[in-house]
Design a protein around this motif. Structure first.
Motif: not given
Length: 136
Positions: A102-115
């Protein structure tokens, strides 16, 4: 100045992404590529940087812009249109989803992950796909 960040948005992996499991981009020889620099900035410091921070920092490093000139150069950089992270190889080629909180800050998530799957099913955020590599 226009705000070029996404908020509460998830950039899904492109439909034509060639991998089924996320890959970490590797440097070509001694030079770090744009995807390597983007990956390191986001993966090593999740939810610290915005899309604008990542785009400009990669540009500044590649163009060897001295620290003291960066504020003025950043303004100049964003005065022209810049491609967003939907065009990044992270989502197009390497299999990484990019979450903007919501603040525009980024994180990466692997396409195979539960997240990644949880973000795909999260109705409280906007979802957009990374740009396709080929027309179709």
């Amino acid at each position: 100045m226009k705000d070029n960040n996404y908020y509460a948005t998830f950039i899904e992996v492109a439909e034509d992404c060639p991998v089924t499991v996320a890959e970490i981009p590797v440097p070509k020889g001694k030079t770090k590529t744009v995807p390597v620099m983007q990956f390191e900035m986001i993966a090593n410091h999740p939810y610290r940087s915005t899309q604008e921070d990542v785009l400009f920092e990669v540009y500044a490093i590649r163009n060897q812009i001295p620290e003291e000139q960066r504020p003025a150069e950043r303004e100049k950089f964003f005065s022209k249109g810049q491609p967003c992270l939907r065009t990044s190889s992270l989502g197009k080629r390497y299999g990484w989803g990019i979450h903007h909180n919501s603040e525009g800050k980024l994180a990466l998530y692997a396409m195979e992950s539960e997240e990644y799957q949880k973000l795909l099913n999260d109705t409280s955020i906007k979802r957009v796909k990374a740009m396709r590599s080929s027309r179709g």
